[in-house]
Design an enzyme around this catalytic site. Sequence first.
Site, PDB file in Angstrom:
ATOM      1  N   HIS A   1     -38.044 -30.843   8.305  1.00  0.00           N
ATOM      2  CA  HIS A   1     -37.523 -32.167   8.677  1.00  0.00           C
ATOM      3  C   HIS A   1     -36.971 -32.894   7.455  1.00  0.00           C
ATOM      4  O   HIS A   1     -37.161 -34.094   7.285  1.00  0.00           O
ATOM      5  CB  HIS A   1     -38.587 -33.021   9.394  1.00  0.00           C
ATOM      6  CG  HIS A   1     -39.010 -32.447  10.712  1.00  0.00           C
ATOM      7  ND1 HIS A   1     -39.540 -33.194  11.731  1.00  0.00           N
ATOM      8  CD2 HIS A   1     -38.957 -31.173  11.206  1.00  0.00           C
ATOM      9  CE1 HIS A   1     -39.805 -32.418  12.781  1.00  0.00           C
ATOM     10  NE2 HIS A   1     -39.463 -31.173  12.472  1.00  0.00           N
TER      11      HIS A   1
ATOM     12  N   ASP B   1     -36.917 -25.053  10.483  1.00  0.00           N
ATOM     13  CA  ASP B   1     -37.542 -25.438  11.760  1.00  0.00           C
ATOM     14  C   ASP B   1     -36.382 -25.780  12.693  1.00  0.00           C
ATOM     15  O   ASP B   1     -35.854 -26.874  12.613  1.00  0.00           O
ATOM     16  CB  ASP B   1     -38.475 -26.632  11.541  1.00  0.00           C
ATOM     17  CG  ASP B   1     -39.009 -27.202  12.833  1.00  0.00           C
ATOM     18  OD1 ASP B   1     -38.928 -26.515  13.866  1.00  0.00           O
ATOM     19  OD2 ASP B   1     -39.513 -28.345  12.809  1.00  0.00           O
TER      20      ASP B   1
ATOM     21  N   GLU C   1     -36.770 -29.484  21.820  1.00  0.00           N
ATOM     22  CA  GLU C   1     -38.187 -29.419  21.431  1.00  0.00           C
ATOM     23  C   GLU C   1     -38.555 -30.601  20.546  1.00  0.00           C
ATOM     24  O   GLU C   1     -39.645 -31.171  20.662  1.00  0.00           O
ATOM     25  CB  GLU C   1     -38.471 -28.100  20.687  1.00  0.00           C
ATOM     26  CG  GLU C   1     -39.952 -27.822  20.416  1.00  0.00           C
ATOM     27  CD  GLU C   1     -40.456 -28.368  19.088  1.00  0.00           C
ATOM     28  OE1 GLU C   1     -41.676 -28.292  18.851  1.00  0.00           O
ATOM     29  OE2 GLU C   1     -39.650 -28.890  18.284  1.00  0.00           O
ATOM     30  N   GLU C   2     -37.636 -30.959  19.661  1.00  0.00           N
ATOM     31  CA  GLU C   2     -37.948 -31.968  18.636  1.00  0.00           C
ATOM     32  C   GLU C   2     -38.123 -33.376  19.207  1.00  0.00           C
ATOM     33  O   GLU C   2     -38.510 -34.290  18.496  1.00  0.00           O
ATOM     34  CB  GLU C   2     -36.863 -31.973  17.543  1.00  0.00           C
ATOM     35  CG  GLU C   2     -36.790 -30.686  16.723  1.00  0.00           C
ATOM     36  CD  GLU C   2     -37.977 -30.488  15.792  1.00  0.00           C
ATOM     37  OE1 GLU C   2     -38.862 -31.353  15.730  1.00  0.00           O
ATOM     38  OE2 GLU C   2     -38.018 -29.434  15.121  1.00  0.00           O
TER      39      GLU C   2
ATOM     40  N   HIS D   1     -37.127 -22.702  19.591  1.00  0.00           N
ATOM     41  CA  HIS D   1     -36.310 -23.835  20.031  1.00  0.00           C
ATOM     42  C   HIS D   1     -35.041 -23.875  19.203  1.00  0.00           C
ATOM     43  O   HIS D   1     -35.048 -23.599  18.004  1.00  0.00           O
ATOM     44  CB  HIS D   1     -37.081 -25.162  20.021  1.00  0.00           C
ATOM     45  CG  HIS D   1     -37.524 -25.673  18.678  1.00  0.00           C
ATOM     46  ND1 HIS D   1     -36.714 -26.403  17.841  1.00  0.00           N
ATOM     47  CD2 HIS D   1     -38.714 -25.567  18.023  1.00  0.00           C
ATOM     48  CE1 HIS D   1     -37.381 -26.745  16.757  1.00  0.00           C
ATOM     49  NE2 HIS D   1     -38.593 -26.233  16.824  1.00  0.00           N
TER      50      HIS D   1
HETATM   51 CO    CO Z   1     -40.116 -26.727  15.357  1.00  0.00          CO
END
Ligand code: CO
Length: 355
Positions: free
Chosen positions: A318, A177, A207-208, A62
């Site tokens: 994150h 990520d 995606e998130e 993603h």
């Molecule tokens: Co991810």
Amino acid sequence: MKAEGLRLLKALTQAHSVPGYEDEVRDIFVEELREHGELGADQCGSVYCRKGRGAKVLVAGHMDEVGFRVQGILPNGFLKLVPVGGWWGHTLLAQRVEVKTSRGDKIIGTIASKPPHFLPESERSRVLGVESMFVDISAATQSEAEMWGVKLGDPVCPVSPWTPMRQEGHYMTKAFDNRVGMAGAIQVGQAAQATPCELIVAGTVQEEVGLRGAKALANVLEPDIAIVLEGPPADDTPGMPLSESQGALGRGVQIRLHDPSAIMNPRLARFAIETAIEEGIPHQVTVRTSGGTDAGSFNSANEGIPSVVLGTPARYIHSHNGIICTDDYFAMVALVLAMVKRLDQETVNGFTKFI
Ligand code: CO
């Protein structure tokens, strides 16, 4: 391969690419793969590059990262934010962010709150929510911020430089990520030669915020299987028993069998593990009790697309300062390349032969 990987990881992690505004990562994908296959995009903005003939094997990451959008511009020039993706208030105060205006300018600021000196004890000891924070971009008034091009809805991204650490192969920055997944998809698209399958490498959007872009992309591409590349949270830090770790830095590519969003196709998952063993690729098998990936969307899209998730574990995802070990990243790329070399039509058919 190594120098290329580091160059890509650096460029991709520094890109401004929050959900719905993935332009900078998409541009890198297109630029890097222009000469390696046929490029395409769907109506949500997910992008792909395909080459070869045979069963359709999708290798997807993603493109988005957790970020924010401008939710309000206050009369005194400060900005309010709405999160896009999961943030923990503890990680946010005193961190730098960048607002990207529709003109393409980037305006830097810091996330702040009412100083603790002015907070009652009850508020000082709890986690502040994003709604109690604001961004100081140095504008004196709302109209000055607007004159600089800031508008409601503008995407806001964390700022964190690409930082090599003292330990060989360890790097620190934002957005591992999922820029590890994007760098991996790009490198696989560049390096794979004469595969017995149609290889489609791709970057999904959003995606998130709930695995959204993968649904549309599955409809457009109709892949036979999906290999999802991710930057999942590492679990090798204080407070978590190392003996129970399934995602430690330096222990290899993570092969995820399960999480609340997806039960991976058992045959495809076994194929991934066996390929890693045959090739001597360091790997760690994972059953997760939390989290989710685009495999959650692919698994139940169309007629059901067998999926598996391969990851480069990252500490402190994150947040502004994630850490990876690039050995894990290169193990992930090596495993995907070894898998696509073996994915002929018969092998792919076998994953879904139930009667
Ligand atoms: Co991810």
